[in-house]
Design an enzyme around this catalytic site. Sequence first.
Site, short mmCIF file in Angstrom:
data_model
loop_
_atom_site.label_atom_id
_atom_site.label_comp_id
_atom_site.label_asym_id
_atom_site.label_seq_id
_atom_site.Cartn_x
_atom_site.Cartn_y
_atom_site.Cartn_z
N ASP A 80 0.89 -1.32 -0.17
CA ASP A 80 0.00 -0.11 -0.03
C ASP A 80 0.72 1.21 0.02
O ASP A 80 0.51 2.26 -0.95
CB ASP A 80 -0.75 0.11 1.28
CG ASP A 80 -2.02 0.98 1.29
OD1 ASP A 80 -1.59 2.19 1.54
OD2 ASP A 80 -3.16 0.88 0.77
N ALA A 120 -4.89 2.17 -0.77
CA ALA A 120 -4.68 1.45 -1.96
C ALA A 120 -5.44 0.25 -1.79
O ALA A 120 -6.15 -0.34 -2.68
CB ALA A 120 -3.33 1.48 -2.39
N ASP A 121 -5.16 -0.53 -0.71
CA ASP A 121 -5.60 -2.09 -0.60
C ASP A 121 -6.87 -1.91 -0.45
O ASP A 121 -7.61 -2.95 -1.08
CB ASP A 121 -4.95 -2.60 0.99
CG ASP A 121 -3.83 -3.10 0.91
OD1 ASP A 121 -2.93 -3.14 -0.28
OD2 ASP A 121 -2.90 -3.13 1.89
N ARG A 122 -7.66 -1.11 0.20
CA ARG A 122 -8.86 -1.32 0.00
C ARG A 122 -9.68 -0.85 -1.17
O ARG A 122 -10.75 -1.33 -1.66
CB ARG A 122 -9.58 -0.20 1.35
CG ARG A 122 -9.24 -1.13 2.61
CD ARG A 122 -9.77 -0.31 4.07
NE ARG A 122 -9.48 -0.82 5.12
CZ ARG A 122 -9.66 -1.94 5.79
NH1 ARG A 122 -10.80 -2.76 5.24
NH2 ARG A 122 -9.22 -2.39 6.82
N GLY A 143 -9.33 -3.50 -3.31
CA GLY A 143 -10.21 -4.42 -3.06
C GLY A 143 -11.41 -4.42 -3.58
O GLY A 143 -12.13 -5.29 -4.06
#
Length: 400
Positions: free
Chosen positions: A139, A168-170, A173
């Site tokens: 991230d 960024a991860d979320r 996702g």
Amino acid sequence: MSGPLAGVRIIDITSVLMGPYATQLLGDLGADVIKIEAPAGDNVRDIGPRRGPGMAGVFMQANRNKRSIVLDLKAPDGREALLRLAADADVLIYNVRPQAMARLGLDYAAVAAVNPRIIYVGVYGYGQGGPYAAKPAYDDLIQGAVALPTLAMQAGSDVPRYVPLAMADRVVGMSAVNAVTAALFHRERSGEGQCIDIPMFETMAAFVLGDHMGGLTFDPPAGPAGYARLLNEHRKPYVTRDGHLCVMIYNDKQWRAFFELIGSPELMDSDPRFSTIGKRTEHIHELYRMVAEIMLTRTSAEWIDALESADIPVMPMHTIESLMDDPHLQAVGFFEELEHPSEGRIRSLGVPATWSKTQPSLTRHAPRLGQHSAEVLREAGYGEEEIAAMVARGVTRLEP
């Protein structure tokens, strides 16, 4: 299971946050998510506060509505078990680099050979057509690569800073959830499975540039990059006489009401800087500076009463602790207090959306490592002796 994806089975070969967040959302929607974990378990099981081993808060907030099975995918028996599970699955999602899946013998061709209808989804760092294809990604790296720390400096930070979220991860996702649900719809119509790649860098570049490409949208450029209002150093919670307050004055009606509230109704018509949204955007630094100075003259409570009476959007500036006690979240039942079988009383985040027919919900607590290994292997056709042999060889493990 309940929810609009009830009956959909997902093989989840993800860890840490980006992939697990995506598969949790799919599990919330009713999918049967089978979380494949290495013998050591997902790394985030032991990150941060926890009561029992392997059940940290971060893990529990990204892994509900899943079943956990341990498989050593580097072992031939583990790979074989994975393919047997994939043969009856609708979706396989992973978040390691594609090269790692190929080394395991689990690339799209191998999985599609046992299940041509499968939707095979890779969520990882970079698109495979460019020079970054094999680079690892996290991230923080992606936030830096898409200019978030430099935007923070343009907006007034004294040093480059990452957004204090795994943003960024979320975001990526959620993009994966969009892709999976759209691919399931396509397969429902066509009968076709497919391979989908969702790179973090490109997804977040689109996310950031949608706001900040600005004049670079045009060739030649029609102006600089950057959305001036978002980069304004005064775009932050306003300081009041006794605290901070979040205020958003945006359209003509709201600005006219604000100028009347502060006793200067003539500003809307007499000052050309403030007459239209275009002019206000050009002079946003002066405008926000003026608002910041005015906000210092009253307490937060006084401003909330005045602004709400004038129908101007305003919200308190919460801490994480005060957010937990927010009266609106309490009223809508956003936090569910539940009894976890091994971890005791916990708070779980509710599903924000409300559905009239197929309401998503929590149907399974975050699983302990290997909690469902035997159960899932039996569903794949393994007998008790075969499972015991796999345990003895370290290919799988059962919950102690």
